[in-house]
Design a protein around this motif. Structure first.
Motif, short mmCIF file in Angstrom:
data_model
loop_
_atom_site.label_atom_id
_atom_site.label_comp_id
_atom_site.label_asym_id
_atom_site.label_seq_id
_atom_site.Cartn_x
_atom_site.Cartn_y
_atom_site.Cartn_z
N LEU A 54 -0.10 4.23 1.97
CA LEU A 54 -1.41 4.39 1.70
C LEU A 54 -1.82 5.63 0.45
N ALA A 55 -1.17 6.94 0.44
CA ALA A 55 -1.13 7.81 -0.67
C ALA A 55 -0.95 7.26 -2.03
N TYR A 56 -0.03 6.24 -2.03
CA TYR A 56 0.27 5.48 -3.33
C TYR A 56 -0.67 4.76 -3.90
N PHE A 57 -1.19 3.79 -2.86
CA PHE A 57 -2.17 2.79 -3.35
C PHE A 57 -3.67 3.50 -3.56
N ALA A 58 -4.06 4.83 -2.78
CA ALA A 58 -5.10 5.40 -3.15
C ALA A 58 -5.06 6.00 -4.62
N LEU A 59 -3.88 6.66 -4.93
CA LEU A 59 -3.80 7.03 -6.03
C LEU A 59 -3.74 6.28 -7.39
N ILE A 60 -3.40 4.95 -7.24
CA ILE A 60 -3.42 4.16 -8.18
C ILE A 60 -4.50 3.67 -8.35
N GLY A 61 -5.24 3.44 -7.24
CA GLY A 61 -6.57 3.21 -7.50
C GLY A 61 -7.76 4.24 -8.04
N LEU A 62 -7.47 5.41 -7.71
CA LEU A 62 -8.11 6.50 -8.43
C LEU A 62 -7.69 6.65 -9.97
N GLY A 63 -6.47 6.53 -10.36
CA GLY A 63 -5.73 6.77 -11.81
C GLY A 63 -6.60 5.64 -12.82
N PHE A 64 -6.30 4.32 -12.17
CA PHE A 64 -6.88 3.42 -12.83
C PHE A 64 -8.58 3.33 -13.31
N MET A 66 3.44 -3.13 -3.78
CA MET A 66 3.17 -4.23 -2.87
C MET A 66 4.67 -4.67 -2.60
N ARG A 67 5.64 -4.76 -3.44
CA ARG A 67 6.90 -5.22 -3.25
C ARG A 67 7.82 -4.36 -2.48
N LEU A 68 7.54 -2.84 -2.60
CA LEU A 68 7.92 -1.91 -1.90
C LEU A 68 7.39 -1.89 -0.44
N ALA A 69 6.01 -1.96 -0.16
CA ALA A 69 5.67 -2.27 0.99
C ALA A 69 6.22 -3.47 1.85
N ARG A 70 6.35 -4.53 1.17
CA ARG A 70 6.76 -5.64 1.63
C ARG A 70 8.24 -5.74 2.28
N ARG A 71 9.02 -4.64 1.46
CA ARG A 71 10.23 -4.43 1.91
C ARG A 71 10.44 -3.98 3.59
N ASP A 72 9.63 -3.59 3.90
CA ASP A 72 9.56 -3.05 5.35
C ASP A 72 8.81 -3.94 6.11
N ALA A 73 7.63 -4.36 5.74
CA ALA A 73 6.78 -5.30 6.67
C ALA A 73 5.72 -5.87 5.71
N THR A 74 5.55 -7.11 5.84
CA THR A 74 4.54 -7.92 5.14
C THR A 74 2.89 -7.73 5.71
N ASP A 75 2.81 -7.57 6.97
CA ASP A 75 1.58 -7.43 7.43
C ASP A 75 0.45 -6.25 6.88
N PRO A 76 1.12 -5.22 6.53
CA PRO A 76 0.20 -3.88 6.01
C PRO A 76 -0.62 -4.26 4.64
N THR A 77 0.02 -5.21 4.11
CA THR A 77 -0.37 -5.51 2.66
C THR A 77 -1.88 -5.73 2.39
N PRO A 78 -2.50 -6.26 3.11
CA PRO A 78 -4.05 -6.48 3.01
C PRO A 78 -4.76 -5.16 3.04
N TRP A 79 -4.12 -4.36 4.18
CA TRP A 79 -4.88 -3.01 4.25
C TRP A 79 -4.53 -2.10 3.05
N LEU A 80 -3.40 -2.19 2.45
CA LEU A 80 -3.09 -1.50 1.17
C LEU A 80 -3.91 -2.04 0.03
N TRP A 81 -4.58 -3.12 -0.13
CA TRP A 81 -5.13 -3.66 -1.08
C TRP A 81 -6.67 -3.06 -0.95
N GLY A 82 -6.95 -3.01 0.58
CA GLY A 82 -8.27 -2.67 0.65
C GLY A 82 -8.26 -1.07 0.49
N VAL A 83 -7.30 -0.35 0.61
CA VAL A 83 -7.24 0.98 0.53
C VAL A 83 -7.26 1.32 -1.13
N ASN A 84 -6.87 0.42 -1.83
CA ASN A 84 -6.79 0.53 -3.49
C ASN A 84 -8.16 0.29 -3.96
#
Length: 796
Positions: free
Chosen positions: A616-626, A733-751
């Motif tokens: 969650l922190a990773y996707f928030a930071l890249i959304g902010l930084g970009f 996204m690839r790193l998140a999918r390594r453990d589970a695919t399901d959370p990726t829409p949430w991570l996209w939303g956080v971004n």
């Protein structure tokens, strides 16, 4: 993921690119539309609502895993895209019946709530489609995200021909047609023949609507503009482009006193003139006078013409508008008048649409150039005796975003240095601004700006180079590269007394206004900044790093802002409204971003994996930084390139395109180890920090280059940043999918939610501390990724 995907990915990739192109085009078009209908600071609302809709769509996919499973993705993609296309049309038809205005009333809350809903619905369905494409298909994420961004970049460019060929409503219908084409491509990819037929029919209907809407001025257009009923029956001509809507109304006769910005007391009371009223975005007004050599002499009674009592000769006019200042220069005896106008619609009106009325086409003494004035004078070697700039301001949102280009490069120390260099020895640069006795907001800052520019030119006593006079509502400043003589002062004083105006500032004479006296008494630039920094309003000389001349409220002292509530203080009233709106949107976006983080924690379906905190922190930071980097590039390079269209076509397009290419590159160079992630984070942060530090020197050294050269410099600056920033999202996204695919829409939303918050915060940071600071904050966000790398990637 889906073990039996459709056979070909060509339709999928093209479908995604077309959908994202339509989505970004709609966002830009809505920014323009809302800038016309309501105040420019509220147009920024569109960006928040677009991201809100997209993120809500991502959460919908996350919270309904069975409905939006990989097996159902092909049908769901085409359906969501087709519904988005229809929603674009229906939401626009609802939007044009609304009258959003800044009125303190419960009804206003209802209107804006309804506006928020109707704006966000198309983006909600688009968000579902994009989220499905990114998270519920079997294709490689780097290629999918690359297609997403390449399509978005194409959408930026598509806005330009849309506005060239269509009007605002027509552009919305054209975007809807494009979205329907995306639905058609997705349906063909998924083998959904029935949906494909419906999508094709919808696209055809929307194309017809777009053409029909642009064919007449009596079409699907807003009913109320800036709180006033649009008088369509009086419209003689209307033209949209990516940064304005210009409307010319049918001719009518006005008294001369009603044509001038502020008439002197000896203005002939019985004189009249036939004019065509014109406005930009429904508010910024000008007039197209039916003038000739005789009637134009009446313009010399205007407060904006005072400079011609001191200097005559070769003249340049910044901001031609309806041509009044051109005629003023001719009436003052100028044999050579150059008009530099940023908006091609005005020059088209003067020379092609109403040439017999304007009476300027073919005049051997007049030259009209379509260009941004500062950019033009930077490249030109031509010199003038008078350069006039009357009441030119920026109160409209541009295609690249409402606040990202609300700055004005005409009112900075660096800009005035350019204008002063284009004067002959003893020439005069004259600027008129709104004024009220005892209300020295804009006027005081104008003096501060003039003094700062003169100090920058090596002048040791700016007071000798400045004259200021005005009436009740307009003040005109005269700035020269040589000290004004006693004869100059006497000539201006005589004219001022004849017209019933008053002298405010003259060399060697005390001024009755204490604020102006203290500002002009500064002995050097540093002392000038110290003096102007002491006042509650921001009277410091604007620079290219903080080119916000019209933003006088100090965002570094937010607790002081409300002191101006209820005070009728001219431009500060508008500043207060804009600032409170910006701060309100910041608060709303903060709450929204928090909701995106918290809602799934409570309402996630059983069995659906949740992302780790580090993800969650990773996707928030890249959304902010970009977003911090994007806003900083847009603000700084738009001043450098010199035209809103270039900011849209070069900066926004190129940055998104390079980011898309970076996503494709991530397939070849994955950030799949901790050392790689750390090296990536520190390298990108270092590059952004270097750009922030050296960008003023780079743009300053190449400012006089031709457009192609400045575009080339911009691309060289943008390419490394875009390529690097584009790797972050697919790698995560690839790193998140390594453990589970399901959370990726949430991570996209956080971004996306982080991007909404950052887009507002970046503007506030730029206004308060400067564009350089905003870029440094973006660099810090990316540098912070290095701290997350060990837990995110592992220690491999």
């Amino acid at each position: 993921m889906n073990e039996n995907p459709p056979r070909s990915g060509v339709s999928f990739y093209f479908g995604l690119a077309v959908v994202t192109a339509a989505t970004l085009a709609l966002e830009i078009i809505q920014t323009r539309l809302l800038s016309v209908v309501t105040w420019y600071h509220l147009a920024f609302f569109v960006i928040s609502m677009a991201m809100f809709g997209m993120t809500a769509g991502a959460l919908r996919v996350y919270l309904a895993p069975e409905k939006f499973s990989p097996d159902n993705a092909p049908r769901a993609l085409s359906r969501a895209s087709l519904i988005a296309a229809v929603a674009m049309v229906l939401s626009y038809l609802d939007q044009i019946t609304l009258a959003p205005d800044a009125i303190a009333s419960p009804t206003t809350v209802i209107v804006f709530a309804r506006l928020a809903l109707t704006l966000s619905i198309p983006f909600y369905f688009s968000g579902i489609a994009v989220t499905l494409a990114l998270t519920r298909t079997h294709y490689r994420i780097g290629l999918v995200y690359g297609a997403d961004l390449v399509g978005a970049a194409a959408g930026v460019l598509l806005v330009l021909p849309m506005f060239r060929l269509l009007d605002g409503g027509g552009a919305v219908f054209a975007s809807a047609a494009l979205m329907a084409v995306g639905a058609w491509l997705f349906a063909r990819w998924g083998g959904e023949r029935k949906l494909a037929r419906w999508a094709g029919r919808a696209a055809a209907v929307m194309v017809i609507l777009a053409i029909a809407n642009a064919a007449t001025i009596h079409s699907f257009d807003p009913i109320l503009v800036k709180g006033v009923t649009e008088k369509r029956r009086r419209v003689a001509y209307e033209k949209w482009n990516s940064f304005s809507r210009v409307v010319a109304y049918k001719p009518r006769t006005k008294p001369l006193t009603g044509v001038l910005w502020e008439a002197g007391k000896n203005t002939p009371k019985d004189a009249s003139m036939e004019v065509m009223d014109m406005n930009i975005d429904g508010l910024a007004g000008t007039m197209l006078p039916k003038a000739n050599a005789e009637t134009a002499r009446g313009f010399l009674y205007d407060a904006t013409s005072l400079a011609y009592s001191v200097r005559q000769g070769k003249v340049a006019v910044i901001g031609v508008g309806g041509g009044k200042d051109i005629w003023t220069a001719l009436a003052a005896g100028a044999d050579d008048v150059l008009g530099v106008e940023i908006n091609p619609s005005f020059v088209h009106i003067l020379l092609d649409v109403f040439p017999d009325f304007a009476n300027l086409a073919g005049n051997p003494k007049v030259r009209l150039v379509v260009d941004e004035a500062r950019s033009y004078f930077t490249r030109s070697e031509e010199k003038f005796d008078v350069i006039q700039m009357s009441l030119i301001d920026t109160w409209a949102a541009t295609g690249a975003g409402a606040f990202s280009l609300s700055e004005n490069s005409l009112y900075t120390v660096e800009g005035w240095r350019v204008f002063l260099r284009r004067l002959n020895k003893g020439g005069v640069f004259t600027v008129s601004r709104w004024y009220g006795k005892g209300k020295f907001d804009e006027t005081a800052r104008l003096i501060s700006l003039a003094a700062g520019a003169l100090f920058n030119q090596g002048v040791t006593n700016p007071a000798d180079h400045i004259l200021l006079a005005g009436g009740e509502k307009v003040a005109t400043i005269l700035v020269s590269n040589e000290a004004f003589s006693a004869a100059d002062v006497a000539a201006l004083r005589q004219r001022v007394e004849e017209m019933g105006f008053h002298m405010i500032l003259a060399p060697g004479e005390p001024t009755q206004e204490a604020i102006i006296g203290r500002i002009i008494g500064a002995r050097n630039y540093e002392e000038l900044v110290d003096i102007t920094s002491a006042y509650p309003l921001d009277l410091t000389p604007p620079t290219d790093d903080r080119p916000f001349f019209f933003n006088l409220l100090r965002l570094t002292r937010p607790w002081k802002i409300m002191e101006y509530w209820g005070r009728p203080s001219g431009v500060v009233t508008g500043n207060l409204l804009a600032t409170l709106t910006l701060l309100s949107i910041l608060l709303v976006s903060f709450v929204f971003a928090g909701a995106i983080l918290l809602i799934p924690l409570k309402y996630a379906p059983a069995g659906v994996s949740r992302p780790r905190t580090v993800e969650l922190a990773y996707f928030a930071l890249i959304g902010l930084g970009f977003m911090f980097a994007e806003i900083a590039f847009l603000q700084r390079l738009s001043v450098y390139l010199g035209h809103p269209v270039y900011a849209l076509a070069v900066v926004l397009f190129s940055l998104i395109l390079f980011t898309g290419l970076g996503s494709l590159l991530s397939e070849k160079i994955p950030l799949n180890t901790s050392p790689r992630m750390i090296a990536y984070a520190l390298s990108l942060a270092g590059y952004l920090a270097l750009v922030a530090f050296f960008l003023p020197e780079i743009t300053g050294a190449t400012a006089a280059a031709k457009l192609a050269g400045r575009v080339g410099v911009s691309l060289l600056l943008l390419a490394p940043a875009g390529l690097a920033m584009g790797q972050a999202f697919p790698s995560g996204m690839r790193l998140a999918r390594r453990d589970a695919t399901d959370p990726t829409p949430w991570l996209w939303g956080v971004n996306g939610a982080a991007g909404v918050f950052a887009s507002v915060l970046a503007v506030i940071l730029s206004i308060a501390f400067g564009i350089t600071t905003t870029m440094f904050v973006g660099a810090f966000c990316y540098a912070s990724l290095a701290l997350l790398a060990p837990k995110l990637v592992g220690k491999s």
